[in-house]
Design a protein around this motif. Sequence first.
Motif, PDB file in Angstrom:
ATOM      1  N   LEU A 236       6.357  -0.347  12.225  1.00  0.00           N
ATOM      2  CA  LEU A 236       7.149   0.493  11.332  1.00  0.00           C
ATOM      3  C   LEU A 236       6.274   1.550  10.671  1.00  0.00           C
ATOM      4  O   LEU A 236       6.621   2.740  10.642  1.00  0.00           O
ATOM      5  N   MET A 237       5.125   1.145  10.149  1.00  0.00           N
ATOM      6  CA  MET A 237       4.239   2.101   9.495  1.00  0.00           C
ATOM      7  C   MET A 237       3.716   3.132  10.486  1.00  0.00           C
ATOM      8  O   MET A 237       3.550   4.302  10.147  1.00  0.00           O
ATOM      9  N   GLY A 238       3.460   2.709  11.737  1.00  0.00           N
ATOM     10  CA  GLY A 238       3.009   3.651  12.760  1.00  0.00           C
ATOM     11  C   GLY A 238       4.085   4.665  13.108  1.00  0.00           C
ATOM     12  O   GLY A 238       3.800   5.860  13.259  1.00  0.00           O
ATOM     13  N   ASP A 239       5.341   4.207  13.216  1.00  0.00           N
ATOM     14  CA  ASP A 239       6.439   5.130  13.523  1.00  0.00           C
ATOM     15  C   ASP A 239       6.655   6.128  12.397  1.00  0.00           C
ATOM     16  O   ASP A 239       6.922   7.313  12.650  1.00  0.00           O
ATOM     17  N   ARG A 240       6.531   5.666  11.155  1.00  0.00           N
ATOM     18  CA  ARG A 240       6.687   6.600  10.028  1.00  0.00           C
ATOM     19  C   ARG A 240       5.512   7.568   9.963  1.00  0.00           C
ATOM     20  O   ARG A 240       5.695   8.763   9.695  1.00  0.00           O
ATOM     21  N   LEU A 241       4.315   7.077  10.230  1.00  0.00           N
ATOM     22  CA  LEU A 241       3.132   7.944  10.198  1.00  0.00           C
ATOM     23  C   LEU A 241       3.212   9.008  11.283  1.00  0.00           C
ATOM     24  O   LEU A 241       2.721  10.123  11.109  1.00  0.00           O
ATOM     25  N   ALA A 242       3.831   8.671  12.425  1.00  0.00           N
ATOM     26  CA  ALA A 242       3.930   9.633  13.528  1.00  0.00           C
ATOM     27  C   ALA A 242       4.686  10.881  13.113  1.00  0.00           C
ATOM     28  O   ALA A 242       4.431  11.965  13.653  1.00  0.00           O
ATOM     29  N   ARG A 243       5.598  10.755  12.160  1.00  0.00           N
ATOM     30  CA  ARG A 243       6.423  11.885  11.755  1.00  0.00           C
ATOM     31  C   ARG A 243       5.911  12.583  10.505  1.00  0.00           C
ATOM     32  O   ARG A 243       6.605  13.440   9.937  1.00  0.00           O
ATOM     33  N   ALA A 244       4.724  12.237  10.055  1.00  0.00           N
ATOM     34  CA  ALA A 244       4.147  12.866   8.862  1.00  0.00           C
ATOM     35  C   ALA A 244       3.823  14.330   9.155  1.00  0.00           C
ATOM     36  O   ALA A 244       3.225  14.659  10.177  1.00  0.00           O
ATOM     37  N   GLU A 245       4.243  15.201   8.255  1.00  0.00           N
ATOM     38  CA  GLU A 245       3.981  16.630   8.434  1.00  0.00           C
ATOM     39  C   GLU A 245       2.587  17.015   7.965  1.00  0.00           C
ATOM     40  O   GLU A 245       2.036  18.011   8.421  1.00  0.00           O
ATOM     41  N   ASP A 246       2.036  16.235   7.076  1.00  0.00           N
ATOM     42  CA  ASP A 246       0.708  16.517   6.516  1.00  0.00           C
ATOM     43  C   ASP A 246      -0.257  15.436   6.981  1.00  0.00           C
ATOM     44  O   ASP A 246       0.074  14.257   7.012  1.00  0.00           O
ATOM     45  N   SER A 247      -1.462  15.839   7.317  1.00  0.00           N
ATOM     46  CA  SER A 247      -2.451  14.876   7.815  1.00  0.00           C
ATOM     47  C   SER A 247      -2.903  13.895   6.750  1.00  0.00           C
ATOM     48  O   SER A 247      -3.507  12.871   7.069  1.00  0.00           O
ATOM     49  N   LEU A 248      -2.630  14.181   5.471  1.00  0.00           N
ATOM     50  CA  LEU A 248      -3.041  13.279   4.393  1.00  0.00           C
ATOM     51  C   LEU A 248      -1.904  12.372   3.931  1.00  0.00           C
ATOM     52  O   LEU A 248      -2.082  11.597   3.010  1.00  0.00           O
ATOM     53  N   GLN A 249      -0.739  12.462   4.563  1.00  0.00           N
ATOM     54  CA  GLN A 249       0.407  11.649   4.174  1.00  0.00           C
ATOM     55  C   GLN A 249       0.579  10.492   5.135  1.00  0.00           C
ATOM     56  O   GLN A 249       0.073  10.512   6.257  1.00  0.00           O
ATOM     57  N   ASP A 250       1.317   9.471   4.661  1.00  0.00           N
ATOM     58  CA  ASP A 250       1.578   8.324   5.530  1.00  0.00           C
ATOM     59  C   ASP A 250       2.952   8.399   6.182  1.00  0.00           C
ATOM     60  O   ASP A 250       3.347   7.499   6.920  1.00  0.00           O
ATOM     61  N   GLY A 251       3.695   9.513   5.919  1.00  0.00           N
ATOM     62  CA  GLY A 251       4.994   9.693   6.539  1.00  0.00           C
ATOM     63  C   GLY A 251       6.077   8.787   5.988  1.00  0.00           C
ATOM     64  O   GLY A 251       7.174   8.750   6.541  1.00  0.00           O
ATOM     65  N   ASN A 252       5.790   8.071   4.899  1.00  0.00           N
ATOM     66  CA  ASN A 252       6.741   7.095   4.350  1.00  0.00           C
ATOM     67  C   ASN A 252       6.808   7.212   2.831  1.00  0.00           C
ATOM     68  O   ASN A 252       7.006   6.214   2.141  1.00  0.00           O
ATOM     69  N   ASP A 253       6.626   8.427   2.330  1.00  0.00           N
ATOM     70  CA  ASP A 253       6.638   8.676   0.879  1.00  0.00           C
ATOM     71  C   ASP A 253       5.617   7.821   0.141  1.00  0.00           C
ATOM     72  O   ASP A 253       5.830   7.424  -1.012  1.00  0.00           O
TER      73      ASP A 253
END
Length: 580
Positions: A236-253
């Motif tokens: 789940l964390m990998g799928d959310r990270l894949a959609r992160a727009e910023d390289s410093l974000q985890d893609g999951n707020d």
Amino acid sequence: MEAYDNVEEMLRDFGSIRSRVFRAVTLDCDELAAVAAGLRVDPARLKRIQFAVPSDPRLRRLHHCLLPMCHLERASRRFAPASLRISPHIRARWHLKDLPFCPETGQILTDTCSACGHRQGWYHTVGIDRCDRCMADLSKSEAPFVAPGDREALDEVAAIFHPDQHVAEGALAVLPIDLSPAAVLELLIRTMRLIDPPLGERWTNGMERPSGSRCAAAMAEAWRLMRRWPEGPLELMGDRLARAEDSLQDGNDGASMRFLFVRKAYGLSSELRPVIEALNEHCRQIGDPKGAQREGLIAPKDAERALRVVGTGVAAARRKGALKTIFAIGPMHARPMHRADEIEEIRRQMDKGRFPESVSEELGVPKYAISQLVAAGIMENVPHPFVTAFLGEPQIWAPSFQRFKQRILDASQENVRGVSLTVAMRVFGGGPKPWAAIVSALLDGRIPFSLPTARPRLDGIEVCNCGFAEFHSRLRSMAVPLAELPDLLSKRDAGEILNLSPQKYGPLLTGLRLKNTVKRASVPTSAVLKMASAYISSVEIARRVGKSPRWVKFELLRLGLEQTSLAGYERAEVENLLNI
């Protein structure tokens, strides 16, 4: 009990020293014997069903589960209307604050009367199934039910707190980690916040309770992830990270990082701490170059070099969900990683992919015909979704294309004379032609054909007139599924749908609103299909009546019909007049 206006008055009459409402509801009362005498029940029975108070006053025992008091609902009286209709009594598991549904009926628990909107409490209870304010029947209140797909997972969650200890132990046994019911509940709530970060914020501040349906959906998904611990949360964390727009974000707020870096200040129990720390350590190890190499992982930059891709192509494909992303922790932020073997497989597939345009050119058919052949299973696209996401359109798998050409060569016969397949296909009009159905008939022998040359080009095929006509008559009575067309068509493919020659479709399509693409000017598909359904060309009429286009022109002129557009004649008028 009906002689008293409320529970507090009843306890005072029984001689109870403490009359706090929650203590009365949970039967945590010092004067248990007096209450039993007043109710005329056996004190042992009250003792069995009360929330036992262990040595630690911050804990309560619900059946066999020792839980912190914060997990018990004390302020409101929650109920499930469907369950009250079965039996008007409070179920013990309704007191579990974090359980948003009734295990008996699967209905979302509510504490509000549908008639007056009053929130039910324990101070002025006049009947378990009656509203404190308007006396309405609470069993007639409205409340949604959990989604059918979530019921199985939620039943397993509720079974943890089942009165039968064997049932509860069986529910805990499905988890790959050994935790107490309290720790499982804590991990479940934290995983729900990982799945739905806004839900966690509302849950934490206590000012806005999230909806029961939303909590139930998150709880079911959290339980499914916990059954695959630790792979489930990591995926789940990998799928959310894949959609992160910023390289410093985890893609999951930020919820993924908070899940891994939760501190004691946030109430993490000592039993759950080693479980979370082990997950944190795993993510740190694979974020290190040496640890990543041991696990067969590579960083995005290394993946770009392996695929010979420049720019942000890999990141863009990852955001589309076309590339498996592994969640790792780099220096102070989440770091995406990729599997080296998957990257190598993608490189191999990219080398064996062909653009649909080149395949259509080689076969001499429109590009949309290739999509039909793929949809029918006659040819295949490159399997990995990264290739489509990176190049913008599906690529044809070269080995399947070679097999298709060999099948054409093997199915061809000698001494078949008739008309070319390109001319024969003009009998179809009004929309895209059923290329997949025709090619299937060619391959299995229903339409005999020959190849005058050794090149397996579809536009070079000669088909038997009688065989094609017979198959066409059967095809017209069938609902032939066609692949979805793209938004834009080349002018050549549009002319093929309209059954027009280049000399005719060139001026016609120039009048349409063209959109310049990278390779060639294209026309909107919707405009072409609208035109094809409205008009019929003389070539199509000729193929359908078995005459020449010149004969068709003079015959329609004799009947008083004239061509009203560069696309041809009015289709409905011609079909009614000639009965075709």
